[in-house]
Design a protein around this motif. Sequence first.
Motif, mmCIF file in Angstrom:
data_model
loop_
_atom_site.group_PDB
_atom_site.id
_atom_site.type_symbol
_atom_site.label_atom_id
_atom_site.label_comp_id
_atom_site.label_asym_id
_atom_site.label_seq_id
_atom_site.Cartn_x
_atom_site.Cartn_y
_atom_site.Cartn_z
ATOM 1 N N VAL A 67 -4.108 0.271 -2.339
ATOM 2 C CA VAL A 67 -2.585 -0.926 -2.760
ATOM 3 C C VAL A 67 -2.334 -0.060 -4.184
ATOM 4 O O VAL A 67 -2.172 0.971 -5.015
ATOM 5 C CB VAL A 67 -3.791 -1.292 -3.467
ATOM 6 C CG1 VAL A 67 -4.922 -1.427 -4.763
ATOM 7 C CG2 VAL A 67 -2.609 -3.175 -2.867
ATOM 8 N N SER A 126 -2.059 0.383 6.078
ATOM 9 C CA SER A 126 -2.325 -0.537 5.315
ATOM 10 C C SER A 126 -3.832 -0.035 5.085
ATOM 11 O O SER A 126 -4.540 0.073 3.865
ATOM 12 C CB SER A 126 -1.989 -1.980 4.713
ATOM 13 O OG SER A 126 -2.260 -2.728 6.385
ATOM 14 N N TYR A 136 1.152 -1.162 0.342
ATOM 15 C CA TYR A 136 -0.059 0.576 0.150
ATOM 16 C C TYR A 136 0.485 1.532 -0.030
ATOM 17 O O TYR A 136 1.866 1.495 0.293
ATOM 18 C CB TYR A 136 -0.831 0.150 0.889
ATOM 19 C CG TYR A 136 -1.915 -1.165 0.846
ATOM 20 C CD1 TYR A 136 -3.174 -0.664 0.520
ATOM 21 C CD2 TYR A 136 -1.364 -2.786 1.510
ATOM 22 C CE1 TYR A 136 -4.361 -1.561 0.941
ATOM 23 C CE2 TYR A 136 -2.530 -3.571 1.255
ATOM 24 C CZ TYR A 136 -4.403 -2.973 0.559
ATOM 25 O OH TYR A 136 -5.085 -3.778 0.016
#
Length: 92
Positions: free
Chosen positions: A81, A76, A27
Amino acid sequence: MTHVVTQPCFGCKYTDCVVVCPVECFYEGEKMLYIHPEECIDCEACVPECPVEAIFHEDNVPDEWKEYIAMNAEKSEETEVITEKKEPLADD
Protein backbone atom coordinates in the motif's frame (compact mmCIF):
# COMPACT_ATOMS: atom_id res chain seq x y z
CA MET A 1 -17.75 -0.59 -8.24
CA THR A 2 -14.17 0.58 -8.38
CA HIS A 3 -11.74 2.81 -10.17
CA VAL A 4 -8.83 1.48 -12.20
CA VAL A 5 -5.34 2.81 -12.93
CA THR A 6 -4.55 2.34 -16.61
CA GLN A 7 -1.69 2.59 -19.15
CA PRO A 8 -0.94 6.35 -18.88
CA CYS A 9 0.40 5.72 -15.36
CA PHE A 10 3.00 3.24 -16.62
CA GLY A 11 6.44 4.79 -16.35
CA CYS A 12 5.10 7.93 -14.67
CA LYS A 13 3.82 6.80 -11.29
CA TYR A 14 2.61 10.17 -10.07
CA THR A 15 1.33 9.81 -6.52
CA ASP A 16 -0.91 12.86 -6.26
CA CYS A 17 -3.88 10.48 -6.21
CA VAL A 18 -2.80 8.50 -3.16
CA VAL A 19 -2.81 11.43 -0.73
CA VAL A 20 -6.49 12.20 -1.39
CA CYS A 21 -7.70 8.61 -1.07
CA PRO A 22 -9.78 8.30 2.11
CA VAL A 23 -9.44 4.51 2.31
CA GLU A 24 -5.80 3.97 1.27
CA CYS A 25 -6.59 1.61 -1.61
CA PHE A 26 -3.57 2.49 -3.80
CA TYR A 27 -0.70 0.04 -4.17
CA GLU A 28 2.74 0.74 -5.59
CA GLY A 29 4.28 -1.39 -8.28
CA GLU A 30 7.68 -0.91 -9.82
CA LYS A 31 6.42 1.08 -12.82
CA MET A 32 2.88 2.16 -11.88
CA LEU A 33 0.19 2.31 -9.20
CA TYR A 34 -2.80 0.02 -8.75
CA ILE A 35 -6.18 0.34 -7.02
CA HIS A 36 -7.46 -2.54 -4.91
CA PRO A 37 -11.00 -3.17 -6.21
CA GLU A 38 -12.37 -4.41 -2.89
CA GLU A 39 -11.01 -1.43 -0.96
CA CYS A 40 -12.01 1.37 -3.37
CA ILE A 41 -15.20 3.12 -2.25
CA ASP A 42 -15.79 4.80 -5.62
CA CYS A 43 -15.47 8.32 -4.20
CA GLU A 44 -13.68 9.65 -7.33
CA ALA A 45 -11.35 11.87 -5.27
CA CYS A 46 -8.35 10.46 -7.12
CA VAL A 47 -9.61 11.08 -10.66
CA PRO A 48 -9.00 14.86 -10.91
CA GLU A 49 -5.65 14.51 -9.11
CA CYS A 50 -4.06 12.32 -11.79
CA PRO A 51 -1.98 14.58 -14.08
CA VAL A 52 -1.87 11.96 -16.85
CA GLU A 53 -5.59 11.05 -16.69
CA ALA A 54 -4.87 7.37 -16.00
CA ILE A 55 -7.73 6.66 -13.57
CA PHE A 56 -11.13 5.56 -14.83
CA HIS A 57 -14.27 4.08 -13.33
CA GLU A 58 -14.21 0.38 -14.24
CA ASP A 59 -17.28 0.84 -16.44
CA ASN A 60 -15.53 3.59 -18.42
CA VAL A 61 -12.09 2.09 -19.01
CA PRO A 62 -11.27 2.51 -22.71
CA ASP A 63 -11.43 -0.75 -24.67
CA GLU A 64 -7.70 -0.79 -25.37
CA TRP A 65 -6.98 -0.76 -21.61
CA LYS A 66 -9.62 -3.24 -20.36
CA GLU A 67 -6.87 -5.66 -19.25
CA TYR A 68 -5.92 -3.12 -16.57
CA ILE A 69 -9.10 -3.98 -14.64
CA ALA A 70 -7.81 -7.49 -13.87
CA MET A 71 -4.24 -6.22 -13.57
CA ASN A 72 -5.21 -3.78 -10.79
CA ALA A 73 -6.97 -6.56 -8.88
CA GLU A 74 -4.01 -8.92 -9.27
CA LYS A 75 -1.17 -6.47 -8.65
CA SER A 76 -2.82 -4.80 -5.66
CA GLU A 77 -2.61 -8.19 -3.93
CA GLU A 78 1.12 -8.50 -4.68
CA THR A 79 2.36 -4.98 -3.87
CA GLU A 80 2.54 -2.68 -0.86
CA VAL A 81 0.00 0.00 0.00
CA ILE A 82 1.13 3.57 -0.68
CA THR A 83 -0.25 6.51 1.28
CA GLU A 84 2.34 9.27 0.84
CA LYS A 85 3.34 11.37 -2.13
CA LYS A 86 6.66 10.40 -3.73
CA GLU A 87 8.72 11.69 -6.63
CA PRO A 88 7.28 10.46 -9.94
CA LEU A 89 9.25 8.34 -12.38
CA ALA A 90 8.39 10.74 -15.21
CA ASP A 91 10.14 14.03 -15.74
CA ASP A 92 7.93 17.04 -15.08
